[in-house]
Scaffold this active site. Sequence first.
Site, PDB file in Angstrom:
ATOM      1  CG  HIS A 101      67.015  -1.725 -48.137  1.00 25.58           C
ATOM      2  ND1 HIS A 101      66.586  -2.928 -48.383  1.00 25.58           N
ATOM      3  CD2 HIS A 101      68.154  -1.615 -48.630  1.00 25.58           C
ATOM      4  CE1 HIS A 101      67.466  -3.514 -49.076  1.00 25.58           C
ATOM      5  NE2 HIS A 101      68.453  -2.858 -48.967  1.00 25.58           N
ATOM      6  CG  HIS A 107      59.293  -6.656 -53.674  1.00 28.01           C
ATOM      7  ND1 HIS A 107      60.319  -6.756 -54.507  1.00 28.01           N
ATOM      8  CD2 HIS A 107      60.235  -7.086 -52.648  1.00 28.01           C
ATOM      9  CE1 HIS A 107      61.820  -6.778 -54.069  1.00 28.01           C
ATOM     10  NE2 HIS A 107      61.480  -7.061 -52.738  1.00 28.01           N
ATOM     11  CG  ASP A 127      60.200  -6.695 -46.016  1.00 31.00           C
ATOM     12  OD1 ASP A 127      61.155  -7.103 -45.499  1.00 31.00           O
ATOM     13  OD2 ASP A 127      60.007  -5.840 -46.991  1.00 31.00           O
TER      14      ASP A 127
END
Length: 510
Positions: A301, A340, A396
Amino acid sequence: MGRPTTSSLPEGTPQESLTVRDNRTGKVYTIPIEDNAISATAFKSMAAPPKPGEREENETAKGLRVQDKGFLNTAVMRSEITYIDGEAGVLRYRGYPIEQLALKSSHLETAYLLIYGSLPTKEQYRFFESEVMRHSVMHSDAEGFFRSFRYDAHPMSMLTSAFAMLGSYYSEANPSLQGQRLYTKGDEMSLATMDRQIYRLIGKAITLASMAYRVRQGRNFVTPPSGLSYTGSFLYQMDNLGEENYTPNPILEKALDVLFLIHADHELNASCTTVLQTGSSLVDPYSAISAGCASLYGPLHGGANEAVIRMLISIGSPENVPAFIEAVKRREKTLSGFGHRVYKTSDPRSFIVRKTADEVFKVTGKDALLETAMALHDAAMRDEYFIKRKLAPNVDFWCVVLAWFPSPTNAMTLTPTFFAGGFPLDFFPVLFAVPRVVGWLAHWRQMMLQEGGVKIWRPRQVYVGSGKRDYVPVEERVPVEGLRQTPSKVEHGGITKRTMLATFKQRSKL
C-alpha cells in the site's frame, strides 16, 4: 435492498432483479438489483438439507455464504464520496474530475469537498482553513512522546503511535466515555463534536509528521507558523532552523499541495477500509486513524513509494535498465511503481504528477537517479511484455520521481538513509499518510451519519478446519511435525544466552 422472493422464472419485460435457481433444492429465487448491486445477505435464505456425511461446519441448513477473498467484488457500503473507473482511468471526488481539481483547487479546499460534499464559498473556506490551521498546534507533552523513540525509529511507526496518542488527550471525543451515540446522533452538538476532531486530525497531521521527521534529524521541534498555507506550514515545520522570515519555495510548496490533493482519497482502499472496520466499533476517531496509518505502512500500500526508490537505486544508472527489464521478464526482479489493482489502463493521477514534476525540475534540475527513472519508463512503455500486461507507471512511480529532488551527491552510492527531496527514504509513506487523513475522515464521517446507524463490521468465514474432536491428555499425544505446525526455534545471543546458562533461585543449572 429488498429480500429475495421464491418464484418461477420471470417472463416478458426485463426486470431489475437476478433470478437464481438452487439446483440442490430446485427452488428459484428472485433477488432485487439496486444500483447494479445485489445484497449478499439475500443468499442467506438459500438453505438446503445437508448431504449425507457432510461436515456440520458447512452450516448448509443456515443458508449460503458469499466467499470473496480480498474483497475483489464485495461492496461493503453505499458512498457518495469518490468514484473510480479503473478501466477508463477515471477518478472523481464528489463528481469532480481529479484533473480539474488538481489544476484549479487546493488540498484544503478539496478536503472540504470530500468531507462536506460541496466546494466551499470564500467565507466557508476561510472558516475551515482557519480552524484546521488553528488546531495544528500540539500540546507540549508531545515533545516528550516523540523523544521517547529511538533515533532510527521508522517515521510511520512514530506517526501511527502519535495518532493513537492524540486520543488520550480528548476525552470528549471518545464514545466509550461519552456514550456510543456521540457521533451517530446527527444533531447540532454531535456534528460540532465530530467537526472539532476533524479539524484537529487534519491540522495536527502535518505537525505530527514534521515532529517525526525532526526526531530523525536530531533537531528541535518547530511551532506551527501563522500565515502560511497547509503545505507551506508543513515544509516550514520540517525545514526551518531559525532563519528569519523563512519561506518555503513556492514551486515546491505548490507541488506538495498537488501531491496531497491527488492522494487525499482513493475510495475503499486497504487503509480506508481499515479505518471504517475499526470505526465500526464506535471507537474514537484518533484510534481509527491510527489503524488506517498502520495499514498504509505496508509495502503493498503506502510502502510502495519506498519500494520504487529502492528499485531505482538498485538499477544504478540508465545503461543498466535493459538488463533490469529482462530480469523482470524472467521474474528474477520485481518491478515497482507499474500497474495498479484498480486502474487497468492508466492511473489519472500519474499524468498530473508528471506535469507537476516538469515544473519542479525547472528549479531543481535533474540527477542520475531521475535519468534512470525516465529510462525505465521509456523502456517499459516500448516493450510488448509490459504493454500486453497493461503495466503503465502508476502514481507511486511518478510521486517518487517528483519527490527525489536532485542532490550534488552521487545518488547511486547512497544508502537507504539518503535524503530524497529533504526526506529520508522511509519518510515517503508519511507523505502519503498526511493527505490520506482527509479521505479517511470523509468516509468515517459518512459512516457515522449513514441511514440506519452504524453496524459493526463482522465478515463471515468458510471454516475448513478440523471437526469436533476430544481433548487428549498430554501423555497420550503424538507429536505433530512441520514448519507451519510447530513453533520456530530462535537463536539467542548476548545477555539472553548468558542468562540461559546461569543459575538463580527459581531455576537450577541446565
